[in-house]
Motif scaffolding. Structure first.
Motif, PDB file in Angstrom:
ATOM      1  N   THR A 126       0.863  -1.172   0.000  1.00 21.30           N
ATOM      2  CA  THR A 126       0.000   0.000   0.000  1.00 21.30           C
ATOM      3  C   THR A 126       0.904   1.228   0.000  1.00 21.30           C
ATOM      4  OG1 THR A 126      -0.079  -0.062   2.421  1.00 21.30           O
ATOM      5  CG2 THR A 126      -1.892  -1.143   1.233  1.00 21.30           C
ATOM      6  N   LEU A 127       0.343   2.390  -0.312  1.00 19.39           N
ATOM      7  CA  LEU A 127       1.143   3.609  -0.362  1.00 19.39           C
ATOM      8  C   LEU A 127       1.204   4.289   1.008  1.00 19.39           C
ATOM      9  CD1 LEU A 127       0.180   5.298  -3.755  1.00 19.39           C
ATOM     10  CD2 LEU A 127       2.345   4.191  -3.148  1.00 19.39           C
ATOM     11  N   ALA A 128       2.368   4.832   1.309  1.00 14.31           N
ATOM     12  CA  ALA A 128       2.563   5.522   2.583  1.00 14.31           C
ATOM     13  C   ALA A 128       3.687   6.544   2.419  1.00 14.31           C
ATOM     14  CB  ALA A 128       2.894   4.527   3.698  1.00 14.31           C
ATOM     15  N   ASP A 129       3.870   7.362   3.441  1.00 17.25           N
ATOM     16  CA  ASP A 129       4.938   8.362   3.477  1.00 17.25           C
ATOM     17  C   ASP A 129       5.962   7.973   4.533  1.00 17.25           C
ATOM     18  OD1 ASP A 129       3.687  10.171   1.562  1.00 17.25           O
ATOM     19  OD2 ASP A 129       2.233  10.609   3.154  1.00 17.25           O
ATOM     20  N   PHE A 130       7.236   8.227   4.226  1.00 20.08           N
ATOM     21  CA  PHE A 130       8.328   7.786   5.089  1.00 20.08           C
ATOM     22  C   PHE A 130       9.240   8.937   5.484  1.00 20.08           C
ATOM     23  CE2 PHE A 130       6.880   4.062   2.949  1.00 20.08           C
ATOM     24  CZ  PHE A 130       7.163   2.981   3.766  1.00 20.08           C
ATOM     25  N   ASP A 131       9.806   8.822   6.678  1.00 22.98           N
ATOM     26  CA  ASP A 131      10.870   9.708   7.142  1.00 22.98           C
ATOM     27  C   ASP A 131      11.868   8.801   7.857  1.00 22.98           C
ATOM     28  OD1 ASP A 131      12.540  11.666   8.066  1.00 22.98           O
ATOM     29  OD2 ASP A 131      11.126  12.525   9.486  1.00 22.98           O
ATOM     30  N   CYS A 132      12.991   8.507   7.183  1.00 19.03           N
ATOM     31  CA  CYS A 132      13.919   7.510   7.710  1.00 19.03           C
ATOM     32  C   CYS A 132      15.356   8.016   7.708  1.00 19.03           C
ATOM     33  CB  CYS A 132      13.855   6.225   6.875  1.00 19.03           C
ATOM     34  SG  CYS A 132      12.237   5.431   6.836  1.00 19.03           S
ATOM     35  N   ARG A 133      16.121   7.520   8.696  1.00 16.24           N
ATOM     36  CA  ARG A 133      17.560   7.754   8.747  1.00 16.24           C
ATOM     37  C   ARG A 133      18.242   6.397   8.883  1.00 16.24           C
ATOM     38  NH1 ARG A 133      15.870  12.042  12.090  1.00 16.24           N
ATOM     39  NH2 ARG A 133      16.554  10.992  14.004  1.00 16.24           N
ATOM     40  N   HIS A 134      18.515   5.783   7.740  1.00 17.99           N
ATOM     41  CA  HIS A 134      19.107   4.444   7.724  1.00 17.99           C
ATOM     42  C   HIS A 134      20.581   4.450   8.090  1.00 17.99           C
ATOM     43  CE1 HIS A 134      16.078   1.618   5.982  1.00 17.99           C
ATOM     44  NE2 HIS A 134      15.492   2.749   5.646  1.00 17.99           N
ATOM     45  N   ARG A 135      21.289   5.495   7.727  1.00 20.47           N
ATOM     46  CA  ARG A 135      22.736   5.496   7.869  1.00 20.47           C
ATOM     47  C   ARG A 135      23.209   6.102   9.182  1.00 20.47           C
ATOM     48  NH1 ARG A 135      20.660   5.707   3.230  1.00 20.47           N
ATOM     49  NH2 ARG A 135      21.422   4.411   1.508  1.00 20.47           N
ATOM     50  N   SER A 136      22.304   6.415  10.057  1.00 21.13           N
ATOM     51  CA  SER A 136      22.666   6.907  11.375  1.00 21.13           C
ATOM     52  C   SER A 136      23.171   5.755  12.248  1.00 21.13           C
ATOM     53  CB  SER A 136      21.451   7.568  12.036  1.00 21.13           C
ATOM     54  OG  SER A 136      21.703   7.858  13.389  1.00 21.13           O
ATOM     55  N   VAL A 137      24.022   6.053  13.227  1.00 27.61           N
ATOM     56  CA  VAL A 137      24.459   5.011  14.157  1.00 27.61           C
ATOM     57  C   VAL A 137      23.288   4.536  15.008  1.00 27.61           C
ATOM     58  CG1 VAL A 137      26.855   5.771  14.227  1.00 27.61           C
ATOM     59  CG2 VAL A 137      25.201   6.738  15.844  1.00 27.61           C
ATOM     60  N   ARG A 138      22.255   5.356  15.081  1.00 23.55           N
ATOM     61  CA  ARG A 138      21.010   4.969  15.757  1.00 23.55           C
ATOM     62  C   ARG A 138      19.868   5.140  14.756  1.00 23.55           C
ATOM     63  NH1 ARG A 138      24.284   7.363  19.473  1.00 23.55           N
ATOM     64  NH2 ARG A 138      24.571   6.241  21.455  1.00 23.55           N
ATOM     65  N   PRO A 139      19.616   4.108  13.944  1.00 26.86           N
ATOM     66  CA  PRO A 139      18.613   4.222  12.874  1.00 26.86           C
ATOM     67  C   PRO A 139      17.247   4.627  13.407  1.00 26.86           C
ATOM     68  CG  PRO A 139      19.909   2.229  12.614  1.00 26.86           C
ATOM     69  CD  PRO A 139      20.258   2.788  13.958  1.00 26.86           C
ATOM     70  N   HIS A 140      16.549   5.389  12.590  1.00 24.87           N
ATOM     71  CA  HIS A 140      15.236   5.892  12.973  1.00 24.87           C
ATOM     72  C   HIS A 140      14.345   5.906  11.742  1.00 24.87           C
ATOM     73  CE1 HIS A 140      12.626   9.700  13.502  1.00 24.87           C
ATOM     74  NE2 HIS A 140      11.979   8.681  14.017  1.00 24.87           N
ATOM     75  N   GLY A 141      13.111   5.444  11.898  1.00 22.89           N
ATOM     76  CA  GLY A 141      12.170   5.494  10.788  1.00 22.89           C
ATOM     77  C   GLY A 141      10.755   5.714  11.283  1.00 22.89           C
ATOM     78  N   SER A 142       9.990   6.490  10.509  1.00 14.06           N
ATOM     79  CA  SER A 142       8.570   6.663  10.800  1.00 14.06           C
ATOM     80  C   SER A 142       7.802   6.507   9.499  1.00 14.06           C
ATOM     81  CB  SER A 142       8.283   8.030  11.431  1.00 14.06           C
ATOM     82  OG  SER A 142       8.635   9.078  10.546  1.00 14.06           O
ATOM     83  N   VAL A 143       6.579   6.025   9.628  1.00 11.73           N
ATOM     84  CA  VAL A 143       5.724   5.803   8.464  1.00 11.73           C
ATOM     85  C   VAL A 143       4.322   6.301   8.801  1.00 11.73           C
ATOM     86  CG1 VAL A 143       5.243   3.413   9.197  1.00 11.73           C
ATOM     87  CG2 VAL A 143       4.871   4.075   6.815  1.00 11.73           C
ATOM     88  N   ARG A 144       3.670   6.956   7.808  1.00 11.35           N
ATOM     89  CA  ARG A 144       2.321   7.458   8.000  1.00 11.35           C
ATOM     90  C   ARG A 144       1.542   7.306   6.698  1.00 11.35           C
ATOM     91  NH1 ARG A 144       1.611  12.183  10.440  1.00 11.35           N
ATOM     92  NH2 ARG A 144       0.213  13.194   9.005  1.00 11.35           N
ATOM     93  N   ALA A 145       0.251   7.245   6.807  1.00 13.01           N
ATOM     94  CA  ALA A 145      -0.624   7.118   5.642  1.00 13.01           C
ATOM     95  C   ALA A 145      -1.938   7.828   5.939  1.00 13.01           C
ATOM     96  CB  ALA A 145      -0.881   5.650   5.302  1.00 13.01           C
ATOM     97  N   ASP A 146      -2.553   8.326   4.878  1.00 13.75           N
ATOM     98  CA  ASP A 146      -3.843   9.022   5.025  1.00 13.75           C
ATOM     99  C   ASP A 146      -3.758  10.182   6.013  1.00 13.75           C
ATOM    100  OD1 ASP A 146      -4.952   6.893   3.395  1.00 13.75           O
ATOM    101  OD2 ASP A 146      -5.018   5.668   5.215  1.00 13.75           O
ATOM    102  N   GLY A 147      -2.563  10.791   6.118  1.00  9.12           N
ATOM    103  CA  GLY A 147      -2.388  11.921   7.014  1.00  9.12           C
ATOM    104  C   GLY A 147      -2.304  11.555   8.484  1.00  9.12           C
ATOM    105  N   ARG A 148      -2.168  10.274   8.790  1.00  4.69           N
ATOM    106  CA  ARG A 148      -2.107   9.828  10.185  1.00  4.69           C
ATOM    107  C   ARG A 148      -0.868   8.973  10.416  1.00  4.69           C
ATOM    108  NH1 ARG A 148      -7.447   6.842  11.562  1.00  4.69           N
ATOM    109  NH2 ARG A 148      -7.346   6.245   9.354  1.00  4.69           N
ATOM    110  N   ASP A 149      -0.345   9.041  11.632  1.00  2.81           N
ATOM    111  CA  ASP A 149       0.859   8.294  11.983  1.00  2.81           C
ATOM    112  C   ASP A 149       0.547   6.810  12.181  1.00  2.81           C
ATOM    113  OD1 ASP A 149       2.405  10.614  11.966  1.00  2.81           O
ATOM    114  OD2 ASP A 149       2.027  11.006  14.096  1.00  2.81           O
ATOM    115  N   ILE A 150       1.459   5.982  11.673  1.00  2.00           N
ATOM    116  CA  ILE A 150       1.350   4.539  11.888  1.00  2.00           C
ATOM    117  C   ILE A 150       2.325   4.103  12.977  1.00  2.00           C
ATOM    118  CG2 ILE A 150       1.651   2.258  10.864  1.00  2.00           C
ATOM    119  CD1 ILE A 150       0.845   3.506   8.151  1.00  2.00           C
ATOM    120  N   LEU A 151       3.625   4.356  12.738  1.00  4.82           N
ATOM    121  CA  LEU A 151       4.628   3.854  13.674  1.00  4.82           C
ATOM    122  C   LEU A 151       5.905   4.665  13.567  1.00  4.82           C
ATOM    123  CD1 LEU A 151       5.650   0.258  14.510  1.00  4.82           C
ATOM    124  CD2 LEU A 151       7.326   1.661  13.299  1.00  4.82           C
ATOM    125  N   ASP A 152       6.583   4.794  14.695  1.00  3.78           N
ATOM    126  CA  ASP A 152       7.901   5.403  14.762  1.00  3.78           C
ATOM    127  C   ASP A 152       8.813   4.403  15.477  1.00  3.78           C
ATOM    128  OD1 ASP A 152       9.337   8.399  14.797  1.00  3.78           O
ATOM    129  OD2 ASP A 152      10.041   7.055  16.385  1.00  3.78           O
TER     130      ASP A 152
END
Length: 244
Positions: A126-152
């Motif tokens: 399904t389609l969603a929006d992402f904000d991720c930092r894969h190359r950080s020493v402490r990886p972080h990612g968040s995903v949201r869809a339909d204007g609402r947060d799913i998970l951080d």
């Protein structure tokens, strides 16, 4: 060598991912709630202790592959093989190679990979929006869809693991449109860091997040980051279909 036609473009078979990065948290979830989600598929969860199953929360950044660049978040349950007799549970299933992955949810941020995933393997993209930092020493990612947060998801720094020259092949199950499919999935991971625990998870207000809350997510069993991941996806085999 065969191929697939997706949105007017030819995708080679098997599909190759030459470079990706990823980070994941393997978490403890309620086995009964997991079984309820799995019921339509006929699959059964692997339990690591009584009443508790295992679920992987995975962020992947596909950098170079046959489906182009895109981000992905997966919710995958460890399950037993669908064939009768493959009935080991817990560590016995792991040692016998009978652990498989059921891909329950798979948001992505690209239309082409969405179409390819659904058409070739029946993956529930399904389609969603992402904000991720894969190359950080402490990886972080968040995903949201339909204007609402799913998970951080935020990981602590792991311990470096020596690279291996071997690859791993497992069965990835998908269930879409009443059809259960099994796909051979081969991967090789390099530049891996891992540790027990080490994940902080925050769930949002999307209905997808509500589903995750219903799993009673408990302890993080293990968290890992992968600096270089190469993968091969074979063609899917139809295991069962509605009406059969």
């Amino acid at each position: 060598m065969g191929g697939h036609t997706v949105l007017g473009e030819t995708v080679p078979a098997p599909v190759q991912i030459r470079h990706a990065t990823a980070f994941t948290a393997m978490v403890s979830v309620d086995a009964r709630a997991t079984s309820t989600l799995l019921a339509p598929t006929g699959l059964h969860p692997v339990t690591w202790r009584p009443g508790r199953a295992a679920c992987a929360l995975v962020f992947v950044d596909y950098v170079d592959g046959d489906l182009g660049p895109y981000n992905e978040f997966g919710v995958c349950f460890l399950v037993r093989h669908h064939r009768p007799g493959a009935g080991a549970t817990g560590m016995r299933a792991v040692l016998r190679g009978e652990v498989c992955a059921y891909i329950h949810r798979l948001p992505v941020d690209g239309q082409f990979t969405l179409a390819a995933g659904r058409e070739i393997w029946g993956f529930p993209k399904t389609l969603a929006d992402f904000d991720c930092r894969h190359r950080s020493v402490r990886p972080h990612g968040s995903v949201r869809a339909d204007g609402r947060d799913i998970l951080d998801l935020r990981l602590a720094r792991g311990v470096s693991v020596p690279d291996s020259s071997s690859s791993t092949t497992l069965t990835a199950y998908s269930f879409l449109g009443g059809t259960l499919r099994a796909t051979p999935w081969t991967m090789r991971a390099e530049s891996v860091r891992t540790r027990p625990g080490g994940a902080r998870i925050a769930l949002g207000d999307h209905e997808f997040a509500d589903e995750l809350k219903g799993l009673d997510i408990g302890a993080t069993l293990m968290s890992s980051s992968i600096g270089h991941l190469s993968m091969t996806f074979g063609d899917a085999e139809v295991v069962t279909s509605s009406g059969h």
